[in-house]
Design a protein around this motif. Structure first.
Motif, mmCIF file in Angstrom:
data_model
loop_
_atom_site.group_PDB
_atom_site.id
_atom_site.type_symbol
_atom_site.label_atom_id
_atom_site.label_comp_id
_atom_site.label_asym_id
_atom_site.label_seq_id
_atom_site.Cartn_x
_atom_site.Cartn_y
_atom_site.Cartn_z
ATOM 1 N N PRO A 28 0.735 -1.200 -0.134
ATOM 2 C CA PRO A 28 -0.001 -0.069 0.142
ATOM 3 C C PRO A 28 0.905 1.322 -0.217
ATOM 4 N N HIS A 29 1.999 1.186 0.561
ATOM 5 C CA HIS A 29 2.974 2.606 0.722
ATOM 6 C C HIS A 29 3.338 2.774 -0.783
ATOM 7 N N CYS A 33 -1.056 4.727 0.064
ATOM 8 C CA CYS A 33 -2.487 4.340 0.834
ATOM 9 C C CYS A 33 -2.029 3.753 1.974
ATOM 10 N N GLU A 34 -2.890 3.698 2.923
ATOM 11 C CA GLU A 34 -2.895 3.092 4.251
ATOM 12 C C GLU A 34 -4.198 2.140 4.659
ATOM 13 N N LEU A 36 -6.764 0.614 7.055
ATOM 14 C CA LEU A 36 -6.937 0.657 8.332
ATOM 15 C C LEU A 36 -7.698 -0.640 8.645
ATOM 16 N N GLU A 38 -9.178 -4.396 6.935
ATOM 17 C CA GLU A 38 -9.364 -5.254 5.977
ATOM 18 C C GLU A 38 -10.206 -6.178 6.255
ATOM 19 N N THR A 70 -9.730 2.367 3.858
ATOM 20 C CA THR A 70 -8.479 2.683 3.378
ATOM 21 C C THR A 70 -8.270 4.240 3.256
ATOM 22 N N ARG A 71 -7.110 4.548 3.944
ATOM 23 C CA ARG A 71 -6.757 6.135 3.372
ATOM 24 C C ARG A 71 -5.890 6.284 2.360
ATOM 25 N N CYS A 72 -6.208 7.404 1.738
ATOM 26 C CA CYS A 72 -5.395 7.488 0.326
ATOM 27 C C CYS A 72 -5.798 9.019 -0.042
#
Length: 117
Positions: A28-29, A33-34, A36, A38, A70-72
């Motif tokens: 993801p990195h 993205c991260e 949170l 899944e 997900t954070r993005c």
């Protein structure tokens, strides 16, 4: 100048594809993205203590619908990550999350206060 650069990049990409024997791992990195939560449920994703810049993404894997939080920075990076990870047709929907916390202060822990002498 632009044409030889393109030829070198394509040649490097083919060599990597030929030498690769493992499953394509998506980190993801690399997409900014991260993840949170899944493969979670919608009830767990409705937690308001999560950051307000998180996205819910629905995708299908092996005939089962899954949800990730997900954070993005951009939705296109989020789509690219799941497309590369699960293939075409897997991503069904991307929507905003239910978090209410400012992303700058989410996960911030106040430093311990030092004792005064």
């Amino acid at each position: 100048m632009g044409w030889p650069f393109m030829t070198i990049a394509v040649g490097a990409r083919t060599k990597m594809a030929e030498g690769k024997t493992q499953i394509n791992r998506v980190l993801p990195h690399e997409y900014g993205c991260e993840i949170l939560l899944e493969r979670t449920t919608i009830e767990k994703a409705k937690d308001s203590s999560l950051p307000n810049d998180a996205y819910l993404i629905w995708y299908i894997v092996d005939g089962e619908e899954c949800i990730d939080l997900t954070r993005c920075a951009k939705r296109v990076n989020l789509f690219d990550m799941y497309y590369d990870k699960y293939g075409p047709g897997a991503v069904q929907r991307i929507d905003f999350g239910y978090g209410r916390v400012n992303p700058k202060v989410w996960g911030y822990k106040q430093p311990d206060k030092k004792k005064k002498r």
